[in-house]
Design an enzyme around this catalytic site. Structure first.
Site, PDB file in Angstrom:
ATOM      1  N   LYS A 196       4.150   6.975   2.237  1.00 30.47           N
ATOM      2  CA  LYS A 196       5.328   7.035   1.370  1.00 30.47           C
ATOM      3  C   LYS A 196       4.967   7.660   0.027  1.00 30.47           C
ATOM      4  O   LYS A 196       4.317   7.039  -0.812  1.00 30.47           O
ATOM      5  CB  LYS A 196       5.926   5.646   1.134  1.00 30.47           C
ATOM      6  CG  LYS A 196       7.370   5.777   0.672  1.00 30.47           C
ATOM      7  CD  LYS A 196       7.851   4.692  -0.257  1.00 30.47           C
ATOM      8  CE  LYS A 196       7.655   4.968  -1.709  1.00 30.47           C
ATOM      9  NZ  LYS A 196       8.271   6.168  -2.258  1.00 30.47           N
ATOM     10  N   GLU A 271      -4.799   1.201  -7.094  1.00 27.50           N
ATOM     11  CA  GLU A 271      -5.305   1.951  -8.241  1.00 27.50           C
ATOM     12  C   GLU A 271      -4.137   2.148  -9.191  1.00 27.50           C
ATOM     13  O   GLU A 271      -3.086   2.661  -8.794  1.00 27.50           O
ATOM     14  CB  GLU A 271      -5.877   3.305  -7.797  1.00 27.50           C
ATOM     15  CG  GLU A 271      -7.228   3.198  -7.113  1.00 27.50           C
ATOM     16  CD  GLU A 271      -8.298   2.574  -7.995  1.00 27.50           C
ATOM     17  OE1 GLU A 271      -8.174   2.616  -9.232  1.00 27.50           O
ATOM     18  OE2 GLU A 271      -9.261   2.011  -7.441  1.00 27.50           O
ATOM     19  N   CYS A 305      -3.900   9.387 -14.681  1.00 31.35           N
ATOM     20  CA  CYS A 305      -4.356   8.015 -14.904  1.00 31.35           C
ATOM     21  C   CYS A 305      -5.627   8.031 -15.742  1.00 31.35           C
ATOM     22  O   CYS A 305      -5.936   7.081 -16.446  1.00 31.35           O
ATOM     23  CB  CYS A 305      -4.613   7.329 -13.572  1.00 31.35           C
ATOM     24  SG  CYS A 305      -5.703   8.263 -12.502  1.00 31.35           S
ATOM     25  N   GLU A 406      -0.076   2.205 -21.702  1.00 31.87           N
ATOM     26  CA  GLU A 406      -0.177   3.553 -21.128  1.00 31.87           C
ATOM     27  C   GLU A 406       1.095   4.340 -21.452  1.00 31.87           C
ATOM     28  O   GLU A 406       2.200   3.914 -21.118  1.00 31.87           O
ATOM     29  CB  GLU A 406      -0.336   3.459 -19.603  1.00 31.87           C
ATOM     30  CG  GLU A 406      -0.535   4.823 -18.962  1.00 31.87           C
ATOM     31  CD  GLU A 406      -0.667   4.740 -17.438  1.00 31.87           C
ATOM     32  OE1 GLU A 406       0.164   4.075 -16.802  1.00 31.87           O
ATOM     33  OE2 GLU A 406      -1.603   5.362 -16.904  1.00 31.87           O
TER      34      GLU A 406
HETATM   35  P1  NAD Z   1       5.130   3.989  -9.620  1.00 32.60           P
HETATM   36  O1  NAD Z   1       4.410   2.697  -9.610  1.00 32.60           O
HETATM   37  O2  NAD Z   1       6.469   4.026 -10.213  1.00 32.60           O
HETATM   38  O3  NAD Z   1       5.288   4.536  -8.124  1.00 32.60           O
HETATM   39  C1  NAD Z   1       4.179   4.709  -7.265  1.00 32.60           C
HETATM   40  C2  NAD Z   1       4.661   4.664  -5.823  1.00 32.60           C
HETATM   41  O4  NAD Z   1       5.126   3.337  -5.538  1.00 32.60           O
HETATM   42  C3  NAD Z   1       5.837   5.591  -5.531  1.00 32.60           C
HETATM   43  O5  NAD Z   1       5.709   6.137  -4.248  1.00 32.60           O
HETATM   44  C4  NAD Z   1       7.015   4.652  -5.600  1.00 32.60           C
HETATM   45  O6  NAD Z   1       8.146   5.088  -4.869  1.00 32.60           O
HETATM   46  C5  NAD Z   1       6.420   3.403  -4.960  1.00 32.60           C
HETATM   47  N1  NAD Z   1       7.130   2.159  -5.243  1.00 32.60           N
HETATM   48  C6  NAD Z   1       8.017   1.882  -6.223  1.00 32.60           C
HETATM   49  N2  NAD Z   1       8.456   0.610  -6.118  1.00 32.60           N
HETATM   50  C7  NAD Z   1       7.822   0.055  -5.050  1.00 32.60           C
HETATM   51  C8  NAD Z   1       7.827  -1.233  -4.452  1.00 32.60           C
HETATM   52  N3  NAD Z   1       8.586  -2.221  -4.912  1.00 32.60           N
HETATM   53  N4  NAD Z   1       7.030  -1.438  -3.375  1.00 32.60           N
HETATM   54  C9  NAD Z   1       6.222  -0.463  -2.904  1.00 32.60           C
HETATM   55  N5  NAD Z   1       6.187   0.783  -3.432  1.00 32.60           N
HETATM   56  C10 NAD Z   1       6.973   1.043  -4.497  1.00 32.60           C
HETATM   57  O7  NAD Z   1       4.136   5.051 -10.309  1.00 32.60           O
HETATM   58  P2  NAD Z   1       4.419   6.582 -10.655  1.00 32.60           P
HETATM   59  O8  NAD Z   1       5.350   6.640 -11.832  1.00 32.60           O
HETATM   60  O9  NAD Z   1       4.766   7.343  -9.425  1.00 32.60           O
HETATM   61  O10 NAD Z   1       2.955   7.074 -11.092  1.00 32.60           O
HETATM   62  C11 NAD Z   1       2.437   6.935 -12.372  1.00 32.60           C
HETATM   63  C12 NAD Z   1       1.457   5.779 -12.450  1.00 32.60           C
HETATM   64  O11 NAD Z   1       0.431   5.967 -11.495  1.00 32.60           O
HETATM   65  C13 NAD Z   1       0.739   5.698 -13.788  1.00 32.60           C
HETATM   66  O12 NAD Z   1       0.682   4.359 -14.212  1.00 32.60           O
HETATM   67  C14 NAD Z   1      -0.662   6.216 -13.475  1.00 32.60           C
HETATM   68  O13 NAD Z   1      -1.665   5.767 -14.343  1.00 32.60           O
HETATM   69  C15 NAD Z   1      -0.840   5.722 -12.094  1.00 32.60           C
HETATM   70  N6  NAD Z   1      -1.899   6.471 -11.406  1.00 32.60           N
HETATM   71  C16 NAD Z   1      -3.102   5.836 -11.163  1.00 32.60           C
HETATM   72  C17 NAD Z   1      -4.156   6.529 -10.546  1.00 32.60           C
HETATM   73  C18 NAD Z   1      -5.470   5.859 -10.255  1.00 32.60           C
HETATM   74  O14 NAD Z   1      -6.197   6.316  -9.371  1.00 32.60           O
HETATM   75  N7  NAD Z   1      -5.831   4.777 -10.950  1.00 32.60           N
HETATM   76  C19 NAD Z   1      -3.970   7.864 -10.173  1.00 32.60           C
HETATM   77  C20 NAD Z   1      -2.743   8.478 -10.447  1.00 32.60           C
HETATM   78  C21 NAD Z   1      -1.717   7.759 -11.046  1.00 32.60           C
END
Ligand code: NAD
Length: 514
Positions: A196, A271, A305, A406
């Site tokens: 997903k 992550e 991130c 962040e």
């Molecule tokens: P997000 O948490 O909004 O979404 C991530 C994923 O989770 C998406 O596919 C989203 O549709 C899904 N999602 C949303 N609600 C959910 C739920 N209730 N259950 C399961 N899945 C759900 O994050 P984003 O805005 O897409 O990405 C940005 C974030 O990702 C930032 O905080 C960034 O730091 C982090 N990030 C971390 C790393 C790492 O390796 N540590 C790498 C890249 C990004």
């Protein structure tokens, strides 16, 4: 969003990822078939550099679609588990070859859909392809161990076996590399996958899956479910057939996923975000540090991130270094990342732009000094995108929100220090612990810092960003929970170890081994 564009594209929408003018009409991929989602809700992705450009649209998946995808993965599992690991690896190797051949086209699509500048999109394609290659090779190295037994004529050995159906949930900011580093180890280890991606980057996700299918992946082994996380997220964690969840995204969603998966007692790795500091010490090579801080803070519009969002600088060089940074910031050209002259692309969407601007207001309100930037950019054609000036605050205190939270935008918070202990407590006084950097020529300072910083990754004289396929990637505290990604650790997450005891004496024997 411009609804007229939506109508234009709808009239031409057809097929699986078929290009209709400039807009892609996308479908879900379930059991080897491209199927329309059944949620009834259309989801549209726009070019964040020009919202008049619709990149893709699709009908979001319903919970029933997600269930079907899980069942398709369940059905495909026994045969995929029996497929020899080297053969599974060869399919990944073939996919890596196709990714390499189509690198430039996919990088352009990534820039159009996510906004990062083209050179960074090409870099992400290269990084992701290297990861697919690395895990392809693991098909030949999915080894257990042998051990000496306490008993004569006995063999002890371990096997690495797949878990079953796993869910892979990914964010928008690395739409190719993150799926690559999660899905490749899951597949080579013999699991079947429900993937997903974030709804902001569906086109790249469809290309990724199409290419794996073209490389020879059997139907049902990799399934794509695109839709709102709030509607299909829970089922991808809670369905009884799901044996593990690998999530990357925000801390708020990650904690929820971790709690739900923990309640079921399944494997989970999350992550999450970062608030990564770069330390510039009094003896640093300031030109080297400048390059690293600029790349870390403003590369990918700060939407990494691993972005450098805190600069902790020794008072002795602070004025000089801050001037070097602001001089450089003022040279950055802002615009559409497809133009090679551009150094900073847009925020990914309106919500992220608003978050960036809200944090800038919070920085001012908390009393930090705005040194440069701070505003949305809306000159001429840029008004159609989500552009924001690269922004630097000085005098940021640990109590300020921009020091602790962040932002995920091109906003750098600067704090000055006089002693090593003051610096270290600032580095560690944070809920996140993904990565950090130190610029110094003093080996003692560098090594002590590498030991004492509370993070998953430390860079000495290089930026906070980046990772390599062959070493673990991930963070501690609010940045990560579960097994590290990439490398052998990333592969091992997707396996169970089985210990086998073989007695080949061929005679009944009493044992006193417990
Ligand atoms: P997000 O948490 O909004 O979404 C991530 C994923 O989770 C998406 O596919 C989203 O549709 C899904 N999602 C949303 N609600 C959910 C739920 N209730 N259950 C399961 N899945 C759900 O994050 P984003 O805005 O897409 O990405 C940005 C974030 O990702 C930032 O905080 C960034 O730091 C982090 N990030 C971390 C790393 C790492 O390796 N540590 C790498 C890249 C990004």
């Amino acid at each position: 969003m411009p609804t007229t564009m939506k109508k234009q594209s709808d009239s031409k929408a057809a097929g699986n990822g078929t290009k209709t003018g400039r807009t892609l009409a996308l479908k879900q991929y379930i059991g080897g078939q491209w199927l329309a989602g059944t949620s009834g809700k259309e989801i549209v992705s726009y070019n964040p550099a020009n919202t008049h450009d619709m990149v893709a649209h699709f009908i979001g998946a319903s919970q029933d679609d997600a269930k079907q995808a899980i069942e398709a993965a369940q059905k495909a599992f026994p045969a995929w588990k029996r497929t020899p690991a080297p053969q599974r690896g060869r399919i990944l190797a073939k996919a890596a070859q196709i990714f390499r051949e189509r690198r430039d086209e996919l990088a352009r699509l990534m820039t159009r859909e996510e906004g990062k500048i083209l050179s960074e999109a090409k870099g992400e394609m290269d990084k992701g392809t290297t990861l697919v290659d690395w895990f392809a090779g693991e098909g030949l190295r999915l080894m257990g161990t042998t051990a000496p037994s306490e008993l004569p004529d006995n063999l002890l050995y371990t096997l690495r076996q797949p878990l079953g159906v796993v869910s892979i949930i990914t964010p928008w900011n690395f739409p190719f590399a993150i799926p690559a580093w999660k899905i490749s180890p899951a597949l080579v280890a013999g699991n079947t996958v429900v993937f997903k991606p974030a709804s902001l980057v569906p086109a790249l996700a469809v290309k990724f899956v199409e290419i794996l299918a073209e490389a020879g992946l059997p139907p049902g082994v990799l399934n794509l479910v695109m839709g709102a996380g709030s509607s299909v997220g829970d089922i991808l964690v809670e369905h009884p057939a799901i044996k593990a969840v690998s999530f990357t995204g925000s801390n708020a969603v990650g904690r929820r996923v971790h709690t739900l998966a923990g309640a079921r007692g399944i494997k989970v790795t999350c992550e999450m975000g970062g608030k990564n500091p770069a330390v510039v010490w009094e003896d640093a090579d300031l030109n080297l540090a400048l390059g690293g801080v600029m790349k870390g803070a403003f590369g990918s519009t700060g939407q990494r991130c691993t972005a450098t969002s805190r600069l902790i600088v020794h008072e002795a060089v602070a004025d000089k270094f801050l001037k070097m940074v602001t001089d450089e910031v003022r040279k950055i050209k802002i615009g559409d990342g497809l133009d090679p002259a551009i150094g900073l692309g847009p925020a990914v969407d309106e919500a992220q732009l608003k978050t960036d601007l809200d944090y800038i207001e919070a920085g001012k309100k908390d009393g930090a000094k705005l040194v440069c930037g701070g505003k949305r950019v809306q000159d001429g054609a840029l008004a159609r995108g989500y552009f924001i000036e690269p922004t630097v605050f000085d005098g940021v205190k640990p109590t300020h929100r921009i020091f602790q939270e962040e932002v995920f935008g091109p906003v750098l918070s600067v704090t000055r220090v006089k002693t090593y202990s003051e610096m270290l407590s600032l580095v560690n006084d944070c809920a996140f612990g993904l990565t950090c950097a130190i610029y110094t020529r003093d080996l003692n300072v560098a090594m002590k810092f590498a030991d004492e910083a509370e993070v998953g990754m430390v860079h000495v004289n290089s930026p906070t960003i980046g990772g390599e396929a062959q070493v673990p990637f991930g963070g501690v505290k609010g940045s990560g929970v579960g097994e590290r990604e990439m490398s052998k650790e990333g592969l091992h997450f997707f396996t169970e170890l089985k210990t086998v005891f073989v007695d080949y004496t061929g005679a009944r024997r009493e044992s006193n081994i417990y």
